[in-house]
Design a protein around this motif. Structure first.
Motif, mmCIF file in Angstrom:
data_model
loop_
_atom_site.group_PDB
_atom_site.id
_atom_site.type_symbol
_atom_site.label_atom_id
_atom_site.label_comp_id
_atom_site.label_asym_id
_atom_site.label_seq_id
_atom_site.Cartn_x
_atom_site.Cartn_y
_atom_site.Cartn_z
ATOM 1 N N CYS A 124 0.864 -1.186 0.000
ATOM 2 C CA CYS A 124 0.000 0.000 0.000
ATOM 3 C C CYS A 124 0.892 1.224 0.000
ATOM 4 C CB CYS A 124 -0.920 -0.006 1.221
ATOM 5 S SG CYS A 124 -2.108 -1.372 1.258
ATOM 6 N N GLY A 125 1.880 1.215 -0.896
ATOM 7 C CA GLY A 125 2.960 2.176 -0.828
ATOM 8 C C GLY A 125 2.661 3.547 -1.371
ATOM 9 N N ARG A 126 1.570 3.717 -2.088
ATOM 10 C CA ARG A 126 1.309 5.059 -2.605
ATOM 11 C C ARG A 126 -0.183 5.371 -2.516
ATOM 12 N NH1 ARG A 126 -1.370 5.383 -7.339
ATOM 13 N NH2 ARG A 126 -1.240 3.704 -8.871
ATOM 14 N N PRO A 127 -0.495 6.645 -2.444
ATOM 15 C CA PRO A 127 -1.912 7.034 -2.431
ATOM 16 C C PRO A 127 -2.597 6.668 -3.748
ATOM 17 C CG PRO A 127 -0.508 8.825 -1.676
ATOM 18 C CD PRO A 127 0.395 7.780 -2.250
ATOM 19 N N VAL A 128 -3.909 6.531 -3.688
ATOM 20 C CA VAL A 128 -4.696 6.298 -4.896
ATOM 21 C C VAL A 128 -4.792 7.624 -5.642
ATOM 22 C CG1 VAL A 128 -6.922 5.610 -5.836
ATOM 23 C CG2 VAL A 128 -5.996 4.430 -3.844
ATOM 24 N N ILE A 129 -3.948 7.782 -6.643
ATOM 25 C CA ILE A 129 -3.914 9.002 -7.428
ATOM 26 C C ILE A 129 -4.321 8.616 -8.849
ATOM 27 C CG2 ILE A 129 -2.512 10.940 -8.211
ATOM 28 C CD1 ILE A 129 -0.672 10.396 -5.815
#
Length: 1182
Positions: free
Chosen positions: A440-445
């Motif tokens: 879950c290393g990055r935001p949902v962009i």
């Protein structure tokens, strides 16, 4: 009770002659030799009176009563975990056990094909650099008996059933460093061959002349199954840099620095082998370099000792003033004890000053460089009793690791929940998987207008609090600005997807203000917007507007009024495009300033005519400013223009701007000169570097831009369709391409005629509903078009509601807190949400972790694990490494055959009643006890209680490794059937075998055994009891059972009756040699107790004389019982299923004294029924 008189001597002599005359039973079944006494002496592997039974294999018992010295796990048939089939000599093992003697605790489901099943001994000896990191000796009783799973990389659990989710650093924090591994390779002359490297059990071959990119690619392919860094959406997970040159090995020596970007925290060591590497002259040098520092600080005089440890192994004590050579030798020995197969092991130690580790009134740094075939090595631990000015100073010594990774290494980056059945993370609404940064290393962009993380993870509970459901989305809203001199000028929102089509609502009124672009920061609760009139960027705080007040609100205040704030200072010419980077620790606002802008002379835009001022001489600008400006009133502007123009030339009229935060890029459109087909699309890094022209054809006056990062599309709003030059259009182009497809020229307003697109100046995307949204500033409407069918599926976004001169738009997808009526629990009700100040991170209650929806399970000594040092294993593990932890409840689901909160107990065998399906532990005829309890209830060979403290013996014998099994290993202790209500019979048949399902057969005197003398006479046990007392009372204890209290002068008949009422006495006789009083003042009377039903030697009778008012009772063995006590008197075969003897021809039930009787023991040579005896049995249950 008296016993019948013995046989006359003449009959005894007759039996002797008959014994000599007949041969052994069944001729010993061909499996033994018949001796002179007609008794079979069985060959090895056979037993029984006729050698007809095949013995089963023996091994260490899983559970048995410890002996007097506290030793358990003695050899036992079928290891006390299976039944012996005496016809075949094979063990029928309890489920879960295997091996010839049921001595192997098997792996569950053979590790599900995702691991290796191995013994404790094998696990101790093997080394794979990942899950097995020792090579030590383990040879305790369970070394070859307990087996467990060593899982493949990517799997875990006692049976390798759980797929490990990606681990990584929590992106909400900004601490720690990446792990860097240093590898040195030197070939004195021409180098040939390869290095062999191993990481996490996998091995790869690296050519001596491999480049840094080749090195990185091979390592990525090994560790992550992808070798090309270009496939990773955000950077490479591994980078390699050389200290000099372009090859991994060189004549002068090259140090390779391998930096792990994806895997965080302290990583497993890598290993190097150089047997395939050669140099044409001189020896090859190749090793890992691990640098650590040991700092000693003394404010006064130093003294004392300390020791260092690594991987749980300690050095010997080291003096405070040890020299560099002493410390070096100690550390060489430490590494050798950790890695038995060591090939390279040198240590260099240098001091910052002086010649000792610690110096008086000084600080000394010892730099330690390990050159080993494994690295990075773990950080040294220190245990200090160093003294400072005569006082122990445990913190005088400290260790630092130069290249150890210190970032978080959390399952699903500490954000999501691991789905162990798939190995995938459930990241919630705001985060997602990212190749380079973990589960879950990055935001949902998904688009260029990301509004940020809006809430802590949590749950909505139903009426049944045990039922949790996914958090419902809150209301989606479109925010837009209007430019007018009317009272409704300002920022508004329009709720979408609701039950009722409500009119747009005002967020803030900007009377006589000329509004432009809008961008949302829903993490902190701000809307940013362009103020064209003042030529600046402002923001307004939106508490209780973006969302209704949530059930648990992360913000600290409740502002009754909306607070407008200036954000960026006046810049002369007004900004146009606006975009926000809302990633934690990288929060910036980006905006464009065109050289040609509206001239706000009339402060109104009601008419379509516009007046312009051309700032061509100054050119366009691209600027940015940190969002979190602290206490400063205005942010400090950073102008990126010069950096960009140095690469792509002069900026003319940069308009819309959009951010690709996945690739850390910005895109913008430049409208160039009005009505001239000279529009362009540019891109650059977020700091302005790597600027490039993407599209330079078929664009006239592009104003708007939006990015679809899911489908890699760029959307562009152009005021002049280059084909007609009369109307506007919305176009789409694939990222990396320059061909624009014009997809929206007409819009259906709900009635004919259709609206022609004119000025699509501002764009937004609603990917959830597959819509492109854009403002037409000339038509003064907000339109939408289907992303997949934009040529036919279109409409007016706000329906029938009239909007006065809409401008900038921003879309809120509704992923924040639900409304106040929904019982939403932050952090799943097991923690506290820190809100924006903590980047929406949960602080979990004790025992919970991650999003506070997971908890640890109970721990116990591991049934199976890797020994850390010689014969040192069974460390504490979750569910004792024999069960699966259910994270949501914190309960262990134990492997079949194990139980307890932590699966810390091995169950006793269970039988099932075929009629009622009821389960019975130990067949309902025994008690399930741990080894420790077995010791407390132990009896000696005579049947007397002889308790042993198993744990105490283990401690006093310094065998602490035995302690783990004291309460964990359980077995059946079968009931003992004594005598019942004073009734005695021939013999007692007790439950037997490991599960108490069999029944022992009667025991008796062997009529064929050689006797002590020619008269064949053997004796019953007789004990003499002398009581010296003249008053009071007493009681008798035998084999742990007590009689009732009796008066000191009890008579022989009453004493015999009382003893026979006890459960442990059978047929006895009691006679006094003087009078009929048990006790005499001078002790003249002796009570003789003779045992007739118990054959052989008996434990001494004990007496409780505390109530005899100073009297004493003495017991001595007058005659030792020496009759045999053999099953079926060794003259018949036992049917263990019924507990009855099948006597050989000519033998029947005896009285234990050579005559016919009721013992059913085959001890009488003759037919007992002919002598008038019938079989009967009375027994009770202990």
């Amino acid at each position: 009770m008296k016993f019948p008189p013995p046989l006359p001597p003449i009959l005894l002599l007759l039996f002797v002659l008959l014994e000599k005359a007949h041969s052994c039973h069944n001729l010993c079944s061909g499996n033994g030799v018949c001796n002179v006494h007609s008794i079979c002496e069985c060959n090895p592997g056979f037993s029984g009176p006729d050698c007809s039974e095949k013995l089963c294999p023996t091994a260490n018992a899983w559970a048995d009563p410890p002996d007097a010295n506290g030793n358990a796990h003695k050899l036992a048939e079928c290891s006390n975990r299976g039944k012996c089939d005496y016809t075949t000599g094979l063990c029928e093992c309890q489920a879960g056990f295997g091996g010839g003697a049921c001595e192997i605790l098997k792996c569950e489901d053979d590790c599900n094909n995702h691991g290796q099943c191995m013994s404790m001994r094998e696990a101790a000896l093997q080394f794979n650099g990942f899950s097995l990191n020792r090579s030590v000796t383990y040879n305790l009783w369970d070394a070859d008996q307990i087996h467990g799973c060593v899982c493949d990389v990517g799997w875990e659990g006692h049976a390798c059933t759980e797929q490990i989710c990606e681990k990584g650093d929590d992106p909400r924090t900004n601490v720690g460093v990446d792990e860097v591994v240093k590898i040195y390779c030197e070939c004195p002359t021409t180098c040939t061959g390869n290095l062999v490297l191993r990481y996490k059990t996998n091995t790869f071959i690296l050519s001596h002349d491999a480049t840094a990119s080749q090195f990185a690619s091979q390592l990525m392919a090994l560790a992550y199954s992808k070798s090309d860094s270009s496939v990773y959406s955000t950077g490479s997970p591994v980078t390699v840099a050389y200290s000099a040159g372009t090859t991994v090995c060189s004549n002068a020596g090259t140090t390779s620095s391998v930096t792990f970007k994806k895997e965080s925290g302290a990583l497993p060591s890598m290993d190097i082998m150089v047997n395939q590497l050669a140099s044409s002259g001189g020896a090859v040098v190749a090793s890992f370099k691990t640098t650590q520092t040991l700092t000693c600080v003394c404010s006064g005089a130093c003294g004392g000792l300390f020791l260092l440890n690594m991987d749980g192994i300690d050095t010997a004590n080291i003096a405070f003033d040890a020299t560099a050579a002493t410390l070096q030798t100690t550390l060489v020995n430490l590494y050798a004890s950790i890695n038995k197969g060591v090939n390279v092991n040198t240590v260099a130690v240098t001091f910052s000053a002086g010649t000792a580790v610690c110096r008086d009134s000084a600080s000394t740094v010892s730099t330690i460089v390990f050159s080993t075939d494994s690295g990075n090595l773990p950080t040294l631990g220190v245990v200090s009793s160093v003294t400072d000015a005569g006082v122990v100073a445990p913190n005088a010594l400290s260790v630092a690791h130069a290249n150890r990774g210190s970032k978080d290494s959390l399952m699903c980056n500490g954000i999501g929940t691991c789905k162990y059945d798939t190995g995938k993370c459930d990241c919630g609404d705001y985060y997602t998987f990212e190749d380079a940064f973990g589960g879950c290393g990055r935001p949902v962009i998904n688009t260029s207008a990301w509004v940020g993380v809006e809430a802590c993870p949590g749950v909505v509970l139903q009426s049944d609090p045990t039922l949790a459901v996914d958090k419902p989305n809150s209301e989606a809203r479109l925010y837009f600005s209007t430019a007018s001199n009317r009272s409704n000028t300002g920022l508004h929102y329009y709720a979408t997807g609701g039950t009722f089509d409500l009119a747009p609502a005002a967020v803030f009124n900007f009377t006589n203000m000329t509004a432009g672009s809008v961008a949302l920061d829903l993490s902190e609760g701000f809307a940013y917007f362009v103020d064209k009139l003042e030529g600046r960027i402002d923001r307004v705080q939106m508490y209780n507007v973006t969302k209704e007040k949530p059930f648990k609100h992360p913000y600290s205040g409740d502002l009754g009024a909306y607070n407008r704030q200036r954000f960026a200072p006046d810049g002369g010419s007004a900004p146009y495009g606006l975009a926000l980077d809302l990633r934690w620790h990288k929060r910036y606002a980006y905006w464009t300033v065109p050289s040609k802008n509206y001239e706000p002379t009339f402060k109104t835009y009601d008419d379509p005519g516009h007046a312009y001022t051309d700032y061509a001489n100054s050119g366009g600008k691209i600027r940015r400013c940190a969002l979190d400006k602290g206490s400063a009133y205005l942010c400090t502007v950073e102008d990126l223009t010069a950096t960009i123009e140095a690469q792509v030339g002069k900026l003319r009229n940069p308009r819309g701007i959009a951010l690709d935060l996945l690739q850390e890029k910005m895109y913008w459109v430049d409208s160039g000169n009005e009505t001239v087909t000279d529009g362009k699309v540019y891109t650059a890094n977020l700091d302005g570097t790597s600027a490039a022209l993407l599209i330079s054809q078929n664009l006239t006056d592009p104003y708007g831009i939006a990015l679809d990062l899911v489908n890699s599309h760029i959307y562009i709003g152009d005021r002049r369709d280059h084909a007609t030059q009369n109307y506007g259009a919305v176009g789409r182009v694939n990222m990396g391409n320059s061909t624009i497809n014009w997809i929206v020229r007409w819009v259906n307003p709900g009635s004919k005629p259709y609206d022609r697109v004119r000025n699509p100046d501002y764009l937004a995307l609603d990917l959830d509903n597959n819509k492109i949204i854009f403002t037409d500033t000339l038509n003064k409407k907000i339109y939408w078009a289907s992303r997949t069918e934009p040529w036919r599926n279109t409409g007016v976004y706000t329906g029938v509601h009239i909007i006065d001169n809409p401008q900038g738009i921003a879309f809120d997808h509704g992923h924040g807190y639900p409304d106040a009526s929904t019982p939403y629990y932050d952090c799943y009700g097991h923690g506290t949400c820190g809100g924006f100040a903590s980047n929406f991170k949960c602080t979990c209650d004790d025992g919970y972790f991650g999003n506070c929806n997971s908890t640890m399970c109970p721990q116990g000594p591991a049934w199976f694990d890797e020994a850390v040092t010689e014969n040192n294993a069974h460390r504490t593990a979750e569910c004792s490494n024999r069960g699966t932890c259910i994270r949501r409840t914190g309960e262990c689901k134990c492997q079949e055959g194990f139980s307890g909160a932590a699966c810390e107990r091995m169950d006793c065998p269970v039988s099932v009643d075929p009629l009622t399906s009821e389960e019975f532990e130990c067949s309902g005829r025994g008690k399930c006890q741990s080894i420790e309890l077995m010791g407390f209830h132990r009896r000696n060979h005579l049947g007397d209680p002889a308790p042993v403290d198993y744990s105490y013996h283990a401690q006093t014998n310094k065998s602490s490794n035995q302690l783990w099994d004291a309460q964990m290993l359980q077995g059946c202790v079968c009931d003992i059937y004594w005598y019942n209500n004073g009734l005695w019979t021939h013999n007692i048949s007790d439950p037997m075998d490991y599960d108490c399902s069999y029944t022992s057969c009667p025991f008796g005197d062997n009529p064929n055994r050689p006797k002590r003398n020619t008269t064949l006479a053997q004796s019953f046990e007789m004990q003499s009891v002398r009581c010296t007392a003249s008053a009071g009372s007493f009681r008798i204890q035998f084999k742990g059972y007590y009689s009732d209290v009796m008066p000191f002068n009890v008579g022989a008949v009453d004493l015999e009756k009382e003893l026979q009422s006890m459960r442990t006495f059978g047929n006895i006789s009691v006679t006094y040699n003087q009078g009929d009083d048990f006790c005499k003042a001078g002790g003249q009377n002796i009570a003789n107790v003779t045992f007739y039903s118990e054959l052989g030697e008996q434990p001494l009778i004990k007496a409780d004389a505390d109530l005899l008012q100073g009297g004493t009772i003495e017991v001595v063995q007058q005659v030792k019982g020496d009759k045999e006590n053999e099953q079926c008197s060794n003259s018949g075969l036992c049917d263990r299923t019924t507990g009855t003897c099948s006597c050989f021809n000519g033998y029947s039930s005896s009285d234990g004294n050579g005559q016919a009787g009721l013992r059913n023991d085959c001890g009488y040579f003759g037919d007992s029924r002919a002598a008038g005896w019938t079989e009967n049995a009375w027994y009770g249950n202990e």
